[in-house]
Design an enzyme around this catalytic site. Sequence first.
Site, PDB file in Angstrom:
ATOM      1  N   GLU A 122      -2.643   8.333  -4.375  1.00 45.90           N
ATOM      2  CA  GLU A 122      -3.010   7.403  -5.439  1.00 45.90           C
ATOM      3  C   GLU A 122      -4.395   7.760  -5.963  1.00 45.90           C
ATOM      4  O   GLU A 122      -5.321   7.889  -5.145  1.00 45.90           O
ATOM      5  CB  GLU A 122      -3.005   5.969  -4.897  1.00 45.90           C
ATOM      6  CG  GLU A 122      -3.092   4.905  -5.960  1.00 45.90           C
ATOM      7  CD  GLU A 122      -2.835   3.510  -5.416  1.00 45.90           C
ATOM      8  OE1 GLU A 122      -3.742   2.660  -5.552  1.00 45.90           O
ATOM      9  OE2 GLU A 122      -1.743   3.274  -4.863  1.00 45.90           O
ATOM     10  N   HIS A 150      -1.078   0.588  -9.922  1.00 42.60           N
ATOM     11  CA  HIS A 150      -1.771  -0.347  -9.040  1.00 42.60           C
ATOM     12  C   HIS A 150      -2.428  -1.469  -9.861  1.00 42.60           C
ATOM     13  O   HIS A 150      -3.627  -1.724  -9.760  1.00 42.60           O
ATOM     14  CB  HIS A 150      -2.815   0.371  -8.195  1.00 42.60           C
ATOM     15  CG  HIS A 150      -3.139  -0.350  -6.919  1.00 42.60           C
ATOM     16  ND1 HIS A 150      -3.552   0.285  -5.778  1.00 42.60           N
ATOM     17  CD2 HIS A 150      -3.117  -1.676  -6.606  1.00 42.60           C
ATOM     18  CE1 HIS A 150      -3.778  -0.596  -4.816  1.00 42.60           C
ATOM     19  NE2 HIS A 150      -3.518  -1.805  -5.303  1.00 42.60           N
ATOM     20  N   ARG A 208       0.859  -1.176   0.000  1.00 42.52           N
ATOM     21  CA  ARG A 208       0.000   0.000   0.000  1.00 42.52           C
ATOM     22  C   ARG A 208       0.899   1.231   0.000  1.00 42.52           C
ATOM     23  O   ARG A 208       1.957   1.249   0.627  1.00 42.52           O
ATOM     24  CB  ARG A 208      -0.924   0.028   1.234  1.00 42.52           C
ATOM     25  CG  ARG A 208      -2.144  -0.877   1.115  1.00 42.52           C
ATOM     26  CD  ARG A 208      -3.104  -0.376   0.047  1.00 42.52           C
ATOM     27  NE  ARG A 208      -4.348  -1.118  -0.025  1.00 42.52           N
ATOM     28  CZ  ARG A 208      -4.559  -2.141  -0.820  1.00 42.52           C
ATOM     29  NH1 ARG A 208      -3.586  -2.593  -1.598  1.00 42.52           N
ATOM     30  NH2 ARG A 208      -5.741  -2.745  -0.840  1.00 42.52           N
TER      31      ARG A 208
END
Length: 320
Positions: A267, A286, A238
């Site tokens: 993000e 991602h 993460r």
Amino acid sequence: MDLKDKTVICSGKIRPVAIAYLQDKVTLKSWQQRGRVPEEQWNAWLQEADALYSAGNIRIDEKLLQKAPKLRVVAQSSVGYDNIDVEACHARSVKIGNTPGVLVNAVADIAYGLLIDTARGIVRGHLHTKNGLWGERKAMGLGVDLYNKTLGVVGFGDIGSAIAKRAQASGMRVIYHNRSRRLNDAALGARYVSWEELLKTSDFIAVAVTLNPSTKGLFNEAAFAAMKDGVRFVNISRGKVVDTDALYEALKSGKVAAAGLDVTEPEPLPGDHPLLTLPNITVTPHMASATEETRDEMALVTAQNIVAALSGQPMLAQVK
């Protein structure tokens, strides 16, 4: 058990395999168009919802729960659930499901790819060629071997151990740090070390921890300072596990020779972010679980979690 009187709503577009599984068992309300469900329609759906299939694109908190008086199940098509207020859900007896396990190999493949890229500059080499520098005989510089190097894996669960297996195929030594030592680490060919030893001795570091209060900001200025000069760094966990500013400074100074990130903070990472001005970083959007097979399996497990919970049966994977 007949569940047709149960309403399942979806926060975004979901895979056909999940639709096929759910539509014959429950009353399904799904939004298969681009963008989010219109707010008025979404609020109406929440009033009716017994279960929510979360595509990970919304915050599930007390504010949402107040709009969903019948809600008893939230199932998310991901391993991570940091967008879900777990305490608020549990306070209302709302069960939470996720999809650990099904994306192990897909994520480990991306981590291994980024590991190779930090060593050999594959993406940088492509840009070197694309920009005509190869044709101009401009030097790109040398990479390093993976062979005989030490990989430190932080977070040695299923994904961490799968990354280790791939690294061992390249002749890397594997050390790891975890909340506790794994009983089968010898069989996995890995050695447990302290946090301090991992930072000090690793040539490469791969991060595969979950995001929680103890791991948020784990890789900060002090952590990067404690690493070997010229370490290579990969994060597929993460973005909030890493202090972005600290990583930027470590890359800029050369303390970290190269980094590969599939997750970032913030993000999505803006195209004009300072990290992207550096020549020694590769950032992917991602995409670690983004294969046809893995996304189908994630979607199916999410649907199965919903049906199991509505039927009073144990979920395949439940967040406790």
